[in-house]
Design an enzyme around this catalytic site. Structure first.
Site, PDB file in Angstrom:
ATOM      1  CE1 TYR A 202      11.875  32.518   1.985  1.00 32.98           C
ATOM      2  CE2 TYR A 202      12.104  30.133   2.111  1.00 32.98           C
ATOM      3  CZ  TYR A 202      11.844  31.281   1.381  1.00 32.98           C
ATOM      4  OH  TYR A 202      11.560  31.189   0.057  1.00 32.98           O
TER       5      TYR A 202
ATOM      6  CE  LYS B  56      -0.154  -0.424   4.987  1.00 34.76           C
ATOM      7  NZ  LYS B  56      -0.871  -0.930   6.126  1.00 34.76           N
TER       8      LYS B  56
END
Ligand SMILES: *Cc1c(COP(=O)(O)O)cnc(C)c1O
Length: 818
Positions: free
Chosen positions: A712, A488
């Site tokens: 940042y 999965k």
């Protein structure tokens, strides 16, 4: 020439009984894989029993492919293989080794035996590169170093060979003695002993002692003496003449006094026999340096000076990559001999995602056989694997073109240049392409044309590690227990059909995906294994049935809707899986509902219950073992109720990865193997291998002074003169933003470098002040090889599952086999 081998002659060598005489054809080839029959008349098939398969099951296949001589470990019905010669022995693997040992004893040639934890194959291949002009060399193909690989390698010795180079690898105590009897090296090389304790060994020292058994009868041993334990153990081997090299000890046979790395090359100045010696290699990394020093030692010992700047990198692996126009490219530039071609062709035939297979092949320059013999064997192999198109590159294969008439499409060029000139006129579309060329053909120029260009952050998937992990768990199963492999979420982030193809080849019993479209994708890629879908949505029923996907049904609502759908379509006995909720409280029928469920299923003709299962909530947690046992009891109770109502048997399964290891009593008929396959062992009891390595590289390096800031919001503050590297990975690639500002670390030149500043969308910065010699473009490991994903998950305060499945789809996946 020495006397030919026949089955009668082999019988006393391996202590066997001839059950049927057979065709008396001389035996030239030994076989243990029925898919690799190339010379049926002259091959002897050994029915080997490994943990994975019983060779006796493949005797018929080999017979069908034309093989007429067999070594078996138990009587087989002779009428099923009429006319075949059959030799019965106690243990076919032992017989294979005995035969190889006997073969070895007929030759006097010098033999180099190589063992150690790392570097065996590179040292072997480099010695071959260095010595091939001086000797006729027989060597192990690829990394054939096991109890099976070594006999097959040694069997290749021919009278004209003047030097043998074989590697030996072991996984359990006791195995080396056997390999020693087969290889009987005259020169030994011990590469190194890794720190990891392999399964089966108590300690690093016992592993070393076992490895040293390879040199029981050896004249000379070359080793690196700076590991004190190696030095100590080697000194006790009084029969050996020692050739040691050291970077510390002036008394070593070869004392490396000075090492200088510059412009991609490393130069060594050393003292040998009182004089100065020097050599240069075209590599600078530590592993290459160690491997090269072993090779240099041997050159000095044999007194054959060689220019080591000519060493070529050894491409150790088969790589599978996405290529242009929906093609898959398998790149194999390992070596150009027949054995490695067969291995690559097998890998090609495992690919089911495309309707067609193309092989681009150069002349094979390392076989030592007549050209015609080689290309006849190649033609047979291509025919057997049903290759659709051959593109031959080189004067030899072009001369032999008439041999390939059975390949549907054929093109020949006398050089790589000629191919490249014609390339624009060729079509490659929706096919698997194997690219295999001898080094001198420079096929990397072709692979650059075919590869899909993507950015430089890649997730490498080691398919062999995955096969190893599968086997490691298999070894912990009760006999006969089936495996459902959980693929999965894009196989926990590692891929779809690439992984499913491997699992299908490795004979798992079931696959499970989360959603129908994941299953459809596998079906469209040629996966034929049964597939369970855990979240079947009502809207996907038609898709499910069309693709023969088997839904998990977990409530009356979904069960009834699905049954109504089947009845409408007139479908009977459609395979389904029943999920019971035994305590997880996620999906599943409650224990109080099983009686009613039984009544419903009892009369139902539309559904066939293939399995009944439940999921453990805390199988990895010892503190919750009572709860786990309670879940198991509820599960068994539910199964009993359902079984009493159904006239046919179904499979019961409960254990996930941690359950397999910690609750073996609950393995029942099948287990659902997930995270363990991908290399994560929460219990710490299995020697698993890392499967996924997320790699990026350095885009820029800058020097910053105190007071400056990084990234940042100026979150990274520089307090001392620093070196900062910007790497090409950010949160959009799946690197958690919370690992910024020193919470996370990456591996640069094998050492950990902390993040500095915030993680940006496509980039991150690392503080590399303390790491020497870093250059722009250098490789950076984000997790995987050398830095476990569990560790990275811990830093991010999460679990490895989330890190693995979080690697975004824009990160290209590259698959390889060692
Ligand atoms: C994901 C999953 C598994 C596998 O769990 P692992 O811990 O990865 O082994 C097993 N069963 C079910 C129902 C699952 O959803």
């Amino acid at each position: 020439m020495t006397q030919a081998y026949t089955l009668e002659r082999i019988a006393p060598i391996v202590g066997g009984v001839l059950l049927a005489a057979g065709p008396h054809t001389p035996i030239l080839y030994l076989l243990q894989d029925s898919r690799r029959v190339i010379h049926p008349d002259t091959s002897l098939f050994f029915a080997l029993c490994t943990a994975r398969r019983d060779g006796h099951d493949f005797i018929r296949d080999a017979y069908k492919a034309g093989v007429r001589q067999f070594v078996v470990g138990r009587p087989v019905p002779l009428e099923t293989i009429p006319g075949a010669g059959v030799l019965l022995v106690e243990d076919p693997l032992k017989a294979l080794g005995d035969l190889a040992a006997w073969h070895r004893s007929r030759f006097q040639l010098p033999v180099i035996g190589i063992t150690g934890s790392n570097g065996k194959t590179i040292v072997k291949e480099w010695l071959y590169q260095l010595l091939q002009d001086t000797y006729t060399i027989v060597r192990s193909p690829r990394s054939y170093n096991s109890q099976i690989g070594v006999p097959l390698s040694v069997w290749q010795i021919r009278p004209e060979d003047t030097l043998g180079i074989f590697e030996a690898g072991i996984s359990q105590p006791g195995e080396m003695k056997r390999l020693e009897q087969i290889i009987r090296p005259t020169y030994g090389i011990l590469t190194n002993i890794g720190a990891a304790h392999d399964e089966g060994f108590d300690s690093r020292r016992s592993k070393l002692r076992e490895k040293l058994r390879l040199f029981a009868e050896t004249r000379w041993l070359i080793y690196h003496q700076d590991d004190p334990m190696i030095q100590e153990e080697v000194s006790t081997q009084t029969h050996l003449r020692l050739f040691s090299w050291s970077r510390k000890d002036p008394n070593a046979t070869l004392y490396i006094r000075h090492v200088e790395a510059r412009a991609g090359k490393t130069t060594f100045n050393a003292v040998y026999k009182g004089g100065e010696v020097e050599t240069t290699i075209p590599f600078t990394d530590e592993a290459s340096i160690e491997n090269a020093l072993h090779c240099w030692s041997l050159l000095l010992l044999l007194d054959v000076p060689r220019d080591m700047t000519q060493l070529q990198p050894v491409a150790m692996r088969l790589e599978l990559k996405q290529a242009i126009h929906h093609c898959t490219l398998i790149n194999d530039s390992y070596s150009a001999d027949l054995d490695s071609l067969y291995i690559a062709l097998d890998f090609l035939t495992q690919q089911h995602q495309h309707p067609r297979k193309t092989v681009i092949l150069s002349d094979l320059l390392e076989t030592g056989l007549p050209e015609r013999t080689v290309f006849e064997a190649v033609a047979g192999a291509l025919r057997q694997r049903q290759v659709d198109r051959l593109i031959g590159v080189g004067p030899g294969i072009e001369r032999a073109r008439h041999l390939f008439d059975e390949v549907p499409k054929r093109l020949f060029y006398d050089s790589t240049d000629a191919f490249i000139k014609d390339y624009p006129a060729l079509t490659f579309r929706d096919e698997s392409i194997l690219l295999k060329g001898a080094r001198s053909f420079a096929f990397e120029r072709i692979s650059r044309l075919l590869e899909l260009q993507a950015h430089q952050t890649i997730l490498e998937i080691d398919l062999e590690a995955m096969a190893h992990n599968l086997q490691a768990h298999r070894n912990r199963l009760h006999p006969g227990t089936r495996i459902m492999a959980m693929v999965k979420a894009f196989s926990y982030g590692s891929g779809s059909y690439e992984i499913a193809n491997l699992l299908q080849f490795q004979k798992v019993d079931y696959l499970a995906v989360a959603y129908a479209d994941e299953g459809v994708h596998l079906r469209n890629s040629g996966v034929t294994l049964p597939i369970m879908v855990m979240n079947p949505e009502t809207s996907a029923f038609e898709t499910l049935v069309q693709h023969h996907l088997e839904p998990e049904l977990f409530s009356f609502t979904i069960l009834k809707t699905f049954r109504d759908y089947l009845e409408e379509e007139g479908i009977q006995r459609y395979p389904i899986h029943i999920k019971l909720d035994t305590g997880m409280h996620r999906l599943g029928f409650n224990p109080s509902e099983t009686e009613a469920l039984a009544r419903l299923l009892e009369k139902d003709a539309a559904l066939e219950v293939k399995s009944v299962f439940s999921h453990l909530a805390a199988s990895e947690d010892p503190a919750e073992d009572d709860f786990t046992r309670l879940q198991a009891a509820r599960f068994l109770e539910g199964c009993r109720t359902l079984q009493a109502a159904l006239p046919y048997p179904f499979l019961k399964h409960l254990d996930n990865t941690a359950g397999i290891l910690r609750h073996p009593d609950f393995q029942f008929d099948m287990v659902r193997l997930g995270i363990g396959l991908y290399g994560v062992d929460g219990t710490g009891t299995l020697p698993l291998q890392e499967v996924s390595t997320l790699r990026t590289n350095i885009a820029q390096i800058r020097r910053l002074e105190p007071g400056e800031t990084v990234g940042y919001n100026r979150r990274g503050r520089i307090e001392q003169p620093s070196l900062v590297a910007t790497v090409r990975i950010g949160y959009a690639d799946g690197y958690p933003r919370r690992l910024g500002n020193g919470k996370g670390w990456m591996l640069v030149r094998g050492r950990l470098a902390p993040t500095i500043g915030s993680i940006a969308m496509d980039m991150a910065m690392l503080d590399i002040t303390d790491i020497e010699g870093v250059e722009e473009g250098d490789d950076v490991v984000v997790f995987g090889n050398g830095l476990s994903v569990s560790e990275v998950a811990r830093w991010a305060d999460t679990i490895p599952y989330e890190i693995l499945t979080g690697v975004s789809q824009r990160v290209r996946r590259v698959y390889f086999e060692q």
